[in-house]
Motif scaffolding. Structure first.
Motif, PDB file in Angstrom:
ATOM      1  N   ASN A  38       0.795  -1.231   0.000  1.00 61.78           N
ATOM      2  CA  ASN A  38       0.000   0.000   0.000  1.00 61.78           C
ATOM      3  C   ASN A  38       0.828   1.282   0.000  1.00 61.78           C
ATOM      4  N   ASN A  39       2.109   1.201  -0.340  1.00 59.86           N
ATOM      5  CA  ASN A  39       2.960   2.380  -0.444  1.00 59.86           C
ATOM      6  C   ASN A  39       3.445   2.514  -1.881  1.00 59.86           C
ATOM      7  N   ILE A  40       3.117   3.652  -2.520  1.00 62.35           N
ATOM      8  CA  ILE A  40       3.555   3.886  -3.892  1.00 62.35           C
ATOM      9  C   ILE A  40       5.079   3.932  -3.929  1.00 62.35           C
ATOM     10  N   VAL A  41       5.655   3.238  -4.919  1.00 59.00           N
ATOM     11  CA  VAL A  41       7.105   3.240  -5.104  1.00 59.00           C
ATOM     12  C   VAL A  41       7.417   4.137  -6.302  1.00 59.00           C
ATOM     13  N   PRO A  42       8.164   5.222  -6.088  1.00 56.33           N
ATOM     14  CA  PRO A  42       8.522   6.092  -7.211  1.00 56.33           C
ATOM     15  C   PRO A  42       9.306   5.324  -8.267  1.00 56.33           C
ATOM     16  N   ARG A  43       9.080   5.647  -9.515  1.00 53.94           N
ATOM     17  CA  ARG A  43       9.721   4.942 -10.635  1.00 53.94           C
ATOM     18  C   ARG A  43      11.247   4.950 -10.500  1.00 53.94           C
ATOM     19  N   ASN A  44      11.820   6.013  -9.979  1.00 54.23           N
ATOM     20  CA  ASN A  44      13.283   6.069  -9.874  1.00 54.23           C
ATOM     21  C   ASN A  44      13.834   5.130  -8.802  1.00 54.23           C
ATOM     22  N   ARG A  45      12.954   4.431  -8.055  1.00 50.16           N
ATOM     23  CA  ARG A  45      13.395   3.464  -7.046  1.00 50.16           C
ATOM     24  C   ARG A  45      13.073   2.021  -7.441  1.00 50.16           C
ATOM     25  N   TRP A  46      12.491   1.796  -8.613  1.00 48.84           N
ATOM     26  CA  TRP A  46      12.112   0.450  -9.037  1.00 48.84           C
ATOM     27  C   TRP A  46      13.323  -0.472  -9.139  1.00 48.84           C
ATOM     28  N   GLU A  47      14.464   0.048  -9.627  1.00 50.78           N
ATOM     29  CA  GLU A  47      15.653  -0.794  -9.800  1.00 50.78           C
ATOM     30  C   GLU A  47      16.316  -1.138  -8.474  1.00 50.78           C
ATOM     31  N   SER A  48      16.123  -0.308  -7.457  1.00 56.26           N
ATOM     32  CA  SER A  48      16.797  -0.537  -6.174  1.00 56.26           C
ATOM     33  C   SER A  48      15.881  -1.130  -5.109  1.00 56.26           C
ATOM     34  N   THR A  49      14.591  -1.312  -5.435  1.00 54.08           N
ATOM     35  CA  THR A  49      13.646  -1.861  -4.469  1.00 54.08           C
ATOM     36  C   THR A  49      13.610  -3.378  -4.582  1.00 54.08           C
ATOM     37  N   THR A  50      14.098  -4.046  -3.538  1.00 58.47           N
ATOM     38  CA  THR A  50      14.127  -5.508  -3.506  1.00 58.47           C
ATOM     39  C   THR A  50      12.866  -6.030  -2.828  1.00 58.47           C
ATOM     40  N   LEU A  51      12.254  -7.014  -3.433  1.00 58.12           N
ATOM     41  CA  LEU A  51      11.030  -7.594  -2.891  1.00 58.12           C
ATOM     42  C   LEU A  51      11.353  -8.528  -1.736  1.00 58.12           C
ATOM     43  N   SER A  52      10.410  -8.611  -0.792  1.00 57.97           N
ATOM     44  CA  SER A  52      10.575  -9.454   0.389  1.00 57.97           C
ATOM     45  C   SER A  52       9.421 -10.433   0.506  1.00 57.97           C
ATOM     46  N   GLU A  53       9.654 -11.503   1.244  1.00 58.58           N
ATOM     47  CA  GLU A  53       8.629 -12.514   1.505  1.00 58.58           C
ATOM     48  C   GLU A  53       7.342 -11.843   1.976  1.00 58.58           C
ATOM     49  N   GLY A  54       6.224 -12.205   1.326  1.00 56.03           N
ATOM     50  CA  GLY A  54       4.913 -11.710   1.741  1.00 56.03           C
ATOM     51  C   GLY A  54       4.526 -10.349   1.213  1.00 56.03           C
ATOM     52  N   ASP A  55       5.398  -9.696   0.436  1.00 59.00           N
ATOM     53  CA  ASP A  55       5.049  -8.381  -0.107  1.00 59.00           C
ATOM     54  C   ASP A  55       3.786  -8.472  -0.953  1.00 59.00           C
ATOM     55  N   GLU A  56       2.987  -7.436  -0.866  1.00 57.32           N
ATOM     56  CA  GLU A  56       1.779  -7.312  -1.685  1.00 57.32           C
ATOM     57  C   GLU A  56       2.007  -6.189  -2.680  1.00 57.32           C
ATOM     58  N   ILE A  57       2.136  -6.578  -3.959  1.00 56.41           N
ATOM     59  CA  ILE A  57       2.407  -5.627  -5.024  1.00 56.41           C
ATOM     60  C   ILE A  57       1.118  -5.360  -5.791  1.00 56.41           C
ATOM     61  N   SER A  58       0.814  -4.086  -5.975  1.00 52.38           N
ATOM     62  CA  SER A  58      -0.365  -3.683  -6.750  1.00 52.38           C
ATOM     63  C   SER A  58       0.107  -2.873  -7.943  1.00 52.38           C
ATOM     64  N   LEU A  59      -0.325  -3.271  -9.130  1.00 51.26           N
ATOM     65  CA  LEU A  59       0.009  -2.560 -10.358  1.00 51.26           C
ATOM     66  C   LEU A  59      -1.193  -1.773 -10.831  1.00 51.26           C
TER      67      LEU A  59
END
Length: 66
Positions: A38-59
């Motif tokens: 439920n937290n928007i990830v700025p496009r400039n952080r997509w390459e550095s944002t590592t996913l973790s167990e249980g993350d909920e990603i919304s597109l």
């Protein structure tokens, strides 16, 4: 590792960054916004944002209208 992508479970063989996930899932990033837990990830952080167990990603795709 198990995550949720648009409320559907997805099992990953390895830890991925957000951009790697989008590429693996063949998501068109033009006009796309992404939230993790439920937290928007700025496009400039997509390459550095590592996913973790249980993350909920919304597109979200921008839709033209009027």
């Amino acid at each position: 590792m198990r995550i949720w992508l648009n409320k559907k479970p997805l099992t990953l063989n390895q830890s991925l960054t957000l951009i790697q996930l989008l590429e693996e899932q063949a998501v068109s990033i033009a006009g796309c916004a992404v939230a993790i837990n439920n937290n928007i990830v700025p496009r400039n952080r997509w390459e550095s944002t590592t996913l973790s167990e249980g993350d909920e990603i919304s597109l979200f795709q921008a839709i033209a209208g009027g």
